[in-house]
Structures are given as structure tokens and as C-alpha cells.
Design a protein around this motif. Sequence first.
Motif, PDB file in Angstrom:
ATOM      1  N   ALA A  96      -5.525  12.531 -16.541  1.00 58.14           N
ATOM      2  CA  ALA A  96      -6.594  12.887 -17.471  1.00 58.14           C
ATOM      3  C   ALA A  96      -7.074  11.664 -18.248  1.00 58.14           C
ATOM      4  O   ALA A  96      -8.188  11.643 -18.775  1.00 58.14           O
ATOM      5  N   LYS A  97      -6.226  10.641 -18.302  1.00 58.69           N
ATOM      6  CA  LYS A  97      -6.590   9.389 -18.956  1.00 58.69           C
ATOM      7  C   LYS A  97      -7.408   8.539 -17.976  1.00 58.69           C
ATOM      8  O   LYS A  97      -7.538   8.886 -16.804  1.00 58.69           O
ATOM      9  N   PRO A  98      -7.937   7.416 -18.421  1.00 61.36           N
ATOM     10  CA  PRO A  98      -8.680   6.539 -17.497  1.00 61.36           C
ATOM     11  C   PRO A  98      -7.755   5.836 -16.505  1.00 61.36           C
ATOM     12  O   PRO A  98      -7.519   4.626 -16.581  1.00 61.36           O
ATOM     13  N   VAL A  99      -7.171   6.635 -15.601  1.00 59.00           N
ATOM     14  CA  VAL A  99      -6.261   6.115 -14.584  1.00 59.00           C
ATOM     15  C   VAL A  99      -6.702   6.630 -13.229  1.00 59.00           C
ATOM     16  O   VAL A  99      -6.841   7.841 -13.034  1.00 59.00           O
ATOM     17  N   ARG A 100      -6.949   5.740 -12.295  1.00 56.01           N
ATOM     18  CA  ARG A 100      -7.311   6.133 -10.941  1.00 56.01           C
ATOM     19  C   ARG A 100      -6.096   6.693 -10.214  1.00 56.01           C
ATOM     20  O   ARG A 100      -4.963   6.315 -10.508  1.00 56.01           O
ATOM     21  N   ARG A 101      -6.347   7.551  -9.249  1.00 58.12           N
ATOM     22  CA  ARG A 101      -5.249   8.073  -8.447  1.00 58.12           C
ATOM     23  C   ARG A 101      -4.580   6.949  -7.659  1.00 58.12           C
ATOM     24  O   ARG A 101      -3.362   6.966  -7.454  1.00 58.12           O
ATOM     25  N   LEU A 188       6.964   8.109   0.568  1.00 55.41           N
ATOM     26  CA  LEU A 188       5.859   8.334  -0.369  1.00 55.41           C
ATOM     27  C   LEU A 188       4.729   9.105   0.306  1.00 55.41           C
ATOM     28  O   LEU A 188       4.130  10.003  -0.301  1.00 55.41           O
ATOM     29  N   LEU A 189       4.446   8.774   1.558  1.00 59.41           N
ATOM     30  CA  LEU A 189       3.405   9.475   2.315  1.00 59.41           C
ATOM     31  C   LEU A 189       3.729  10.956   2.438  1.00 59.41           C
ATOM     32  O   LEU A 189       2.864  11.816   2.219  1.00 59.41           O
ATOM     33  N   PHE A 190       4.969  11.279   2.754  1.00 61.20           N
ATOM     34  CA  PHE A 190       5.362  12.686   2.861  1.00 61.20           C
ATOM     35  C   PHE A 190       5.263  13.388   1.506  1.00 61.20           C
ATOM     36  O   PHE A 190       4.916  14.571   1.441  1.00 61.20           O
ATOM     37  N   SER A 191       5.559  12.668   0.428  1.00 55.47           N
ATOM     38  CA  SER A 191       5.525  13.289  -0.900  1.00 55.47           C
ATOM     39  C   SER A 191       4.102  13.576  -1.360  1.00 55.47           C
ATOM     40  O   SER A 191       3.907  14.372  -2.287  1.00 55.47           O
ATOM     41  N   THR A 192       3.101  12.936  -0.737  1.00 55.52           N
ATOM     42  CA  THR A 192       1.716  13.248  -1.090  1.00 55.52           C
ATOM     43  C   THR A 192       1.257  14.544  -0.432  1.00 55.52           C
ATOM     44  O   THR A 192       0.218  15.092  -0.793  1.00 55.52           O
ATOM     45  N   VAL A 193       2.034  15.013   0.536  1.00 58.93           N
ATOM     46  CA  VAL A 193       1.698  16.249   1.252  1.00 58.93           C
ATOM     47  C   VAL A 193       2.510  17.420   0.726  1.00 58.93           C
ATOM     48  O   VAL A 193       2.007  18.538   0.596  1.00 58.93           O
ATOM     49  N   SER A 194       3.789  17.166   0.416  1.00 57.24           N
ATOM     50  CA  SER A 194       4.699  18.235   0.019  1.00 57.24           C
ATOM     51  C   SER A 194       5.141  18.061  -1.428  1.00 57.24           C
ATOM     52  O   SER A 194       5.274  16.938  -1.923  1.00 57.24           O
ATOM     53  N   THR A 195       5.396  19.188  -2.083  1.00 66.11           N
ATOM     54  CA  THR A 195       5.912  19.164  -3.453  1.00 66.11           C
ATOM     55  C   THR A 195       7.417  19.393  -3.489  1.00 66.11           C
ATOM     56  O   THR A 195       8.010  19.463  -4.561  1.00 66.11           O
ATOM     57  N   SER A 196       8.025  19.502  -2.307  1.00 60.86           N
ATOM     58  CA  SER A 196       9.462  19.748  -2.217  1.00 60.86           C
ATOM     59  C   SER A 196      10.209  18.434  -2.012  1.00 60.86           C
ATOM     60  O   SER A 196       9.986  17.734  -1.022  1.00 60.86           O
ATOM     61  N   ALA A 269       1.610  -1.536   4.512  1.00 65.24           N
ATOM     62  CA  ALA A 269       0.268  -1.485   3.945  1.00 65.24           C
ATOM     63  C   ALA A 269      -0.542  -0.335   4.538  1.00 65.24           C
ATOM     64  O   ALA A 269      -1.263   0.372   3.827  1.00 65.24           O
ATOM     65  N   VAL A 270      -0.410  -0.134   5.846  1.00 60.58           N
ATOM     66  CA  VAL A 270      -1.129   0.957   6.508  1.00 60.58           C
ATOM     67  C   VAL A 270      -0.638   2.310   5.982  1.00 60.58           C
ATOM     68  O   VAL A 270      -1.434   3.206   5.676  1.00 60.58           O
ATOM     69  N   VAL A 271       0.675   2.470   5.879  1.00 62.70           N
ATOM     70  CA  VAL A 271       1.252   3.742   5.421  1.00 62.70           C
ATOM     71  C   VAL A 271       0.841   4.043   3.985  1.00 62.70           C
ATOM     72  O   VAL A 271       0.473   5.179   3.649  1.00 62.70           O
ATOM     73  N   ALA A 275      -1.329   7.137   2.591  1.00 61.82           N
ATOM     74  CA  ALA A 275      -0.817   7.961   1.491  1.00 61.82           C
ATOM     75  C   ALA A 275      -1.861   8.096   0.390  1.00 61.82           C
ATOM     76  O   ALA A 275      -2.049   9.187  -0.181  1.00 61.82           O
ATOM     77  N   TYR A 276      -2.550   7.008   0.098  1.00 64.81           N
ATOM     78  CA  TYR A 276      -3.602   7.065  -0.926  1.00 64.81           C
ATOM     79  C   TYR A 276      -4.745   7.976  -0.499  1.00 64.81           C
ATOM     80  O   TYR A 276      -5.239   8.781  -1.301  1.00 64.81           O
ATOM     81  N   LEU A 277      -5.168   7.877   0.758  1.00 64.62           N
ATOM     82  CA  LEU A 277      -6.264   8.714   1.245  1.00 64.62           C
ATOM     83  C   LEU A 277      -5.901  10.187   1.163  1.00 64.62           C
ATOM     84  O   LEU A 277      -6.734  11.035   0.815  1.00 64.62           O
TER      85      LEU A 277
END
Length: 284
Positions: A96-101, A188-196, A269-271, A275-277
Motif C-alpha cells: 500500500a506504500k510506494p513500493v513496487r511489487r 521463490l518462484l513456487f511461493s509466488t504461485v502457492s500460499t502453502s 536471473a531467468v527464474v 517469479a516477478y512476472l
Amino acid sequence: MTERVGFSFGRIVTIAANTFIESLRQKVYNILLVFALVVIASASFFSQFTFSEQLKFVKDFCLGAISVFGTLIAIVGTAQLLPAELENRTIYTILAKPVRRGEFLLGKYLGSLWLVFLSVVVMSVMFGAALYFKENRLVAETRLDRNLSAEEAATTVTRIHREARDGDLVKGVALTFVKLCLLAAITLLFSTVSTSMVFNVAMGFMAFLAGHLRGAVVEILGEGRVIRGLLTVIPDLGAFNVADDIILGNAIPWEHCAHVALYGVAYTAVVVTVAYLVFADREI
């Protein structure tokens, strides 16, 4: 809504620092690190072999311990980052602050890498201490051995120093760290998809196993274009393991280490980009 906040490395470092401090307070991390140090320290107490076999055992055992416990810390430490933020609902306050994802995600990942780096450094220091203790003990035993002449004792002491102070150990630890950075990125990539967190940890270890079995699969199924294409998404984690060459005394050129490290950095870097996308399009 399009984000209009400018990109800031300062915000990334701030998020990374907070993530690092929070991770240090985790009981799981402290237990893993303490247990790793105990395991590494215990390697120097095995003395039923010849001096060469003892030093090889210490090096092999400690390098393996750094890899195993480093993997546990990298995967478990990274797997809980986003789920913990969602569970505590702190992610809503931060975004909610001025912070990019992208800043948020990179900060979290960088904080995880700091944790991994600190762990590897601490374990490496303990490794060096165990090796130093074993070296001095073997030198003392050799000089007290009355079955050896002065010349034979001097030759043996020289060999002990040479084997104990193997510069390739630094290369082995460095490549292990690069591998851990890659594993943290995959988790980290998997954690962007799942909340578990359990799912993220499980997938991280599946990636670890798949990466180490990749070379064997290629040897069994061949090196055809189809096989290589299917295996492209799986990193060759076996390329980072040079412990066997170190134990056998095979020279490891810096050129080879640089090539493998570059492969790891590029793959990481690719992964992280993927993850960011994924994270950028995720509804929170």
C-alpha cells in the motif's frame, strides 16, 4: 492500475534487511545452523584411517554437510517468505506504500540470499577449524611416530600440509553457494504461485532432486533434441558438485568454475524474472 512509483534500490535493501533479521529470529534456522556446525565439527574426530584418508574424509564430509544444510536453509528459509507475509497480512501494508511489487520480491529474495551467505560463511569457518584441528593433530602424531625416520616424517608432514590446505576447497564452497542461490530462486518462484509453505518446501526439494538427476537422465535417454528440450527447464545442479574431484585431487580450473557460476547466475536471473512476472499478475 499502472504503478507510477520510481524504482528504488534503497527500498529493496530495506526490505532485504528486514527479511534477513526476521529470518535470523526463526527457530528452525537456528536449529539447522547449530546442528550443521555440530555435524561439521564432529568430522575431525574420526581417526581410524591413514592421514590421507582422514583428510579426504573431513573434506568430503564437511563439503557434503555444507551442501545439505545449505539446501535446507535455502529452501525452507525462502519457502516461508511470501506465505508468512500473507498470513500476517503485512504484505498489504507494504504494497500500500510506494513500493513496487518487483522491489518487494527482490528485497525478499535478497534477504534470503543474505541468510544463505551467512550460513555458508559460518559453516565454512567451522569447516576450516575442523580441517586445521585435524591437520595439527596429524602433524603431531607423525612427528611422534618412532617408526618413521626424520626424512620420512618431514615428507609426510609436507604432504599433510599440502592436502589440508587445498585451495580448490574454496572453489567447491563458492559453487555450492551459487547452487543454493539458484535453489532459493526456484523456491521463490513456487511461493509466488502457492500460499502453502509445505507445498513450496516440497516443490523446492523436488527441484533439488530433479536437478541432481538431470545428468543421469540424459545419459540414460540420450542427448536428442527432444530430450534436451524437455530438460531445459530443469537446471543441471550436478554441475555445481566438484567435491569428488577435490577429494580425488583433480585440479579444478578457475575457468571451469567461472563457466559453471555464470550458468548458475544466468539461470537464477531467468527464474527470478519469471517469479516477478507471476507475482506481478497475482491478485493479493
